[in-house]
Design a protein around this motif. Structure first.
Motif, PDB file in Angstrom:
ATOM      1  N   CYS A 388       0.834  -1.206   0.000  1.00  0.00           N
ATOM      2  CA  CYS A 388       0.000   0.000   0.000  1.00  0.00           C
ATOM      3  C   CYS A 388       0.868   1.256   0.000  1.00  0.00           C
ATOM      4  N   GLN A 389       1.946   1.204   0.738  1.00  0.00           N
ATOM      5  CA  GLN A 389       2.846   2.367   0.774  1.00  0.00           C
ATOM      6  C   GLN A 389       3.525   2.567  -0.571  1.00  0.00           C
ATOM      7  N   PHE A 390       3.864   1.471  -1.241  1.00  0.00           N
ATOM      8  CA  PHE A 390       4.429   1.596  -2.574  1.00  0.00           C
ATOM      9  C   PHE A 390       3.414   2.228  -3.526  1.00  0.00           C
ATOM     10  N   GLU A 391       2.152   1.742  -3.470  1.00  0.00           N
ATOM     11  CA  GLU A 391       1.108   2.302  -4.320  1.00  0.00           C
ATOM     12  C   GLU A 391       0.927   3.793  -4.051  1.00  0.00           C
ATOM     13  N   LEU A 392       0.979   4.181  -2.770  1.00  0.00           N
ATOM     14  CA  LEU A 392       0.820   5.593  -2.418  1.00  0.00           C
ATOM     15  C   LEU A 392       1.948   6.429  -3.027  1.00  0.00           C
ATOM     16  N   THR A 393       3.177   5.957  -2.910  1.00  0.00           N
ATOM     17  CA  THR A 393       4.312   6.698  -3.449  1.00  0.00           C
ATOM     18  C   THR A 393       4.217   6.829  -4.972  1.00  0.00           C
ATOM     19  N   PHE A 394       3.884   5.726  -5.618  1.00  0.00           N
ATOM     20  CA  PHE A 394       3.774   5.775  -7.077  1.00  0.00           C
ATOM     21  C   PHE A 394       2.604   6.662  -7.515  1.00  0.00           C
ATOM     22  N   CYS A 395       1.482   6.552  -6.821  1.00  0.00           N
ATOM     23  CA  CYS A 395       0.306   7.336  -7.197  1.00  0.00           C
ATOM     24  C   CYS A 395       0.526   8.830  -6.970  1.00  0.00           C
ATOM     25  N   LEU A 396       1.266   9.181  -5.934  1.00  0.00           N
ATOM     26  CA  LEU A 396       1.590  10.591  -5.710  1.00  0.00           C
ATOM     27  C   LEU A 396       2.375  11.158  -6.890  1.00  0.00           C
ATOM     28  N   THR A 397       3.364  10.396  -7.341  1.00  0.00           N
ATOM     29  CA  THR A 397       4.150  10.836  -8.495  1.00  0.00           C
ATOM     30  C   THR A 397       3.273  10.948  -9.738  1.00  0.00           C
ATOM     31  N   HIS A 398       2.361   9.994  -9.886  1.00  0.00           N
ATOM     32  CA  HIS A 398       1.491   9.968 -11.060  1.00  0.00           C
ATOM     33  C   HIS A 398       0.579  11.192 -11.113  1.00  0.00           C
ATOM     34  N   VAL A 399      -0.084  11.503 -10.024  1.00  0.00           N
ATOM     35  CA  VAL A 399      -1.026  12.630 -10.036  1.00  0.00           C
ATOM     36  C   VAL A 399      -0.296  13.959 -10.199  1.00  0.00           C
ATOM     37  N   MET A 400       0.931  14.051  -9.682  1.00  0.00           N
ATOM     38  CA  MET A 400       1.701  15.280  -9.875  1.00  0.00           C
ATOM     39  C   MET A 400       2.087  15.457 -11.337  1.00  0.00           C
ATOM     40  N   ASP A 401       2.436  14.346 -11.990  1.00  0.00           N
ATOM     41  CA  ASP A 401       2.821  14.437 -13.398  1.00  0.00           C
ATOM     42  C   ASP A 401       1.649  14.898 -14.265  1.00  0.00           C
ATOM     43  N   TYR A 402       0.434  14.532 -13.863  1.00  0.00           N
ATOM     44  CA  TYR A 402      -0.741  14.857 -14.677  1.00  0.00           C
ATOM     45  C   TYR A 402      -1.622  15.926 -14.045  1.00  0.00           C
ATOM     46  N   ASP A 403      -1.068  16.644 -13.093  1.00  0.00           N
ATOM     47  CA  ASP A 403      -1.777  17.773 -12.489  1.00  0.00           C
ATOM     48  C   ASP A 403      -3.151  17.344 -11.953  1.00  0.00           C
ATOM     49  N   ASP A 404      -3.173  16.175 -11.329  1.00  0.00           N
ATOM     50  CA  ASP A 404      -4.417  15.636 -10.793  1.00  0.00           C
ATOM     51  C   ASP A 404      -4.350  15.622  -9.269  1.00  0.00           C
ATOM     52  N   VAL A 405      -5.375  15.054  -8.629  1.00  0.00           N
ATOM     53  CA  VAL A 405      -5.408  14.953  -7.170  1.00  0.00           C
ATOM     54  C   VAL A 405      -5.781  13.538  -6.773  1.00  0.00           C
ATOM     55  N   LEU A 406      -5.368  13.155  -5.600  1.00  0.00           N
ATOM     56  CA  LEU A 406      -5.792  11.880  -5.024  1.00  0.00           C
ATOM     57  C   LEU A 406      -7.125  12.079  -4.314  1.00  0.00           C
ATOM     58  N   ILE A 407      -7.946  11.050  -4.394  1.00  0.00           N
ATOM     59  CA  ILE A 407      -9.193  11.048  -3.615  1.00  0.00           C
ATOM     60  C   ILE A 407      -8.944  10.142  -2.421  1.00  0.00           C
ATOM     61  N   ILE A 408      -9.028  10.708  -1.227  1.00  0.00           N
ATOM     62  CA  ILE A 408      -8.665   9.988  -0.005  1.00  0.00           C
ATOM     63  C   ILE A 408      -9.908   9.715   0.817  1.00  0.00           C
ATOM     64  N   VAL A 409     -10.039   8.442   1.192  1.00  0.00           N
ATOM     65  CA  VAL A 409     -11.094   8.016   2.102  1.00  0.00           C
ATOM     66  C   VAL A 409     -10.429   7.470   3.356  1.00  0.00           C
ATOM     67  N   CYS A 410     -10.805   7.986   4.512  1.00  0.00           N
ATOM     68  CA  CYS A 410     -10.266   7.508   5.789  1.00  0.00           C
ATOM     69  C   CYS A 410     -11.295   6.620   6.456  1.00  0.00           C
ATOM     70  N   MET A 411     -10.933   5.367   6.654  1.00  0.00           N
ATOM     71  CA  MET A 411     -11.861   4.410   7.250  1.00  0.00           C
ATOM     72  C   MET A 411     -12.002   4.581   8.749  1.00  0.00           C
ATOM     73  N   ASP A 412     -10.946   4.987   9.422  1.00  0.00           N
ATOM     74  CA  ASP A 412     -10.983   5.176  10.872  1.00  0.00           C
ATOM     75  C   ASP A 412      -9.960   6.250  11.230  1.00  0.00           C
ATOM     76  N   ASP A 413      -9.864   6.542  12.522  1.00  0.00           N
ATOM     77  CA  ASP A 413      -8.903   7.551  12.982  1.00  0.00           C
ATOM     78  C   ASP A 413      -7.517   6.930  13.001  1.00  0.00           C
ATOM     79  N   VAL A 414      -6.725   7.302  12.041  1.00  0.00           N
ATOM     80  CA  VAL A 414      -5.359   6.778  11.945  1.00  0.00           C
ATOM     81  C   VAL A 414      -4.452   7.689  12.766  1.00  0.00           C
TER      82      VAL A 414
END
Length: 465
Positions: A388-414
């Motif tokens: 999951c952490q790898f996916e997060l790191t890769f997805c952050l790079t991806h959305v920055m390259d395409y001027d997009d945003v991540l949609i974040i859902v928090c299931m509980d208080d982390v």
């Protein structure tokens, strides 16, 4: 003038502006000692202001075959001026060996002028106390090899060149009291010079008590008689940089003095630079996603890149969902029915859509690039999953390259202490959607999620079968 038996002549306190030009010209007496002095006493000579005008001396004034000792003290004679003191004023004095020039004016007297006046004399005693010798090199004194006594009290000497007195093979009495000397090193006086000296006065100097002075301090303690010579009370030798500390009581740990002061300063500087650099690198690495996201928010465009990509590219999925396997029930039972069944979106869920046999990394990269949007389900289990952490790191790079945003859902208080720097950076720079299993809260959750996906939600007619 002839006075039988006259050997001592004193013209002290006479207020003379200049001695008579024919002082010795008609004198047949065998004068041995002559004093022409105007100051009140040696005790305060270096503290008194000089007179406003000084004496003028005539040519060959002191020429006399029997003169052995001459005192010109407190007369403010400008020895740097040829008009005031002719270069031959001490000519024809074959027996002159003791000369006192205390408290006069030696400004503009360089080594050439000094040797011109006195270089021909075989001096054994020379007293220059109370004169400022800042422009007078001590090396000039090496020409007076017969000197046995030298007084340089209050002459504004700030340092002693190494070996300055080593060539004076007969020197046994030396006073450097009340100067600006801060350090004496092992090279200042050679071994032979130290053994030859019977008196060495260095009191009333502003010694800087550091490692560089430890050698002199040890010499001082081991031979107190040399530096005090039966003075009562004892002379003052203090540490100028350590109030209320005498030279004799000064000490330092030997290990602290193994390296030079410059080396210590360099080591401290290098260590400071290394520590600061490591601290900066550590902070940048720890908060790298905070920094990247902050820069992204500052320099991001107006969505043109994102819109053009959505129009031009062919996508296999509408939303790539990143989640931990422990959250799979919520994804299957809540998220997929809402987004796929009700909104007509196609989700990329790795249990269902990853191609069997492919490398996991390849599956993640291909699916992310084939999805219009990225939705991440943050939870306590998400924090602990390396994939999951790898996916997060890769997805952050991806959305920055395409001027997009991540949609974040928090299931509980982390808890923040459990989150990685990348997760903290995302939560602090992105408005996330909090899941709560309450009727009103759940209705609000789906409404906010639809709003976040409005760019890719198909029209109502397109969602019908």
């Amino acid at each position: 003038m002839s006075i039988p038996g006259l050997q001592y002549l004193s013209l002290e306190y006479c207020g003379l502006s200049a001695p008579p030009k024919d002082l010795f010209s008609n004198m047949t007496s065998d004068v041995v000692e002559l004093r022409i002095t105007n100051y009140p006493g040696l005790k305060t000579l270096w503290m008194n202001d000089m007179a406003t005008t000084g004496m003028t001396l005539a040519s060959n004034l002191f020429s006399h075959p029997t003169l052995e000792e001459l005192h010109l003290e407190g007369d403010n004679i400008a020895f740097g001026s040829e008009e005031v003191v002719p270069s031959n004023v001490f000519a024809n004095c074959p027996r002159l060996t003791r000369l006192s020039l205390i408290q006069n004016n030696f400004e503009n007297v360089d080594d050439a002028r000094f040797l011109e006046l006195l270089g021909h004399l075989s001096l054994e005693v020379l007293k220059l106390s109370g004169n400022k010798l800042t422009s007078f090199p001590l090396s000039t004194l090496t020409n007076f090899s017969n000197l046995s006594r030298l007084e340089l009290i209050g002459v504004s000497i700030s340092s002693i060149p190494d070996g300055a007195f080593d060539s004076l093979r007969n020197l046994s009495w030396l006073s450097l009291t009340f100067n600006g000397i801060t350090t004496i090193t092992k090279q200042t006086f050679s071994v032979e010079t130290r053994e030859r000296l019977n008196v060495l006065y260095l009191d009333m100097n502003p010694f800087t008590c550091t490692c560089e002075l430890m050698w002199f301090r040890n010499w001082f303690v081991s031979d107190m008689e040399l530096f005090h010579h039966n003075t009562n009370p004892p002379l003052e030798y203090n540490c100028n940089n350590l109030p209320l500390t005498s030279l004799a009581n000064f000490s330092m740990v030997e290990q602290a003095c193994l390296m030079s002061h410059d080396m210590n300063v360099m080591i401290v500087f290098i260590c400071s630079v290394v520590i600061v650099t490591l601290t900066i690198v550590s902070l940048v690495f720890r908060f790298r996603w905070h920094i990247r996201l902050a820069l992204y928010e500052v320099f991001r465009g107006r969505g043109d890149v994102r819109r053009l990509r959505l129009l031009a590219d062919h996508f296999d999925y509408d939303v790539f969902v990143s989640y931990d396997k422990e959250d799979l029930p919520w994804v299957h039972q809540r998220l997929m029915p809402e987004l796929e069944t009700r909104l007509g979106l196609r989700l990329c869920v790795h249990e269902r859509d990853f191609i069997p046999g492919n490398n996991i990394v390849d599956n993640i990269v291909e699916c992310v690039q084939s999805s219009k949007k990225i939705l991440m389900v943050f939870s306590k289990d998400f924090v602990r999953s390396q994939w999951c952490q790898f996916e997060l790191t890769f997805c952050l790079t991806h959305v920055m390259d395409y001027d997009d945003v991540l949609i974040i859902v928090c299931m509980d208080d982390v808890a923040s202490r459990d989150m990685t720097p990348a997760m903290m950076a995302v939560l602090r720079t992105t408005t996330y959607i909090q899941w709560e299993e309450l009727d009103d809260a759940e209705h609000s959750f789906w409404g906010r999620l639809r709003l976040a996906l409005h760019e890719i939600i198909p029209p109502p007619d397109a969602a019908l079968p």
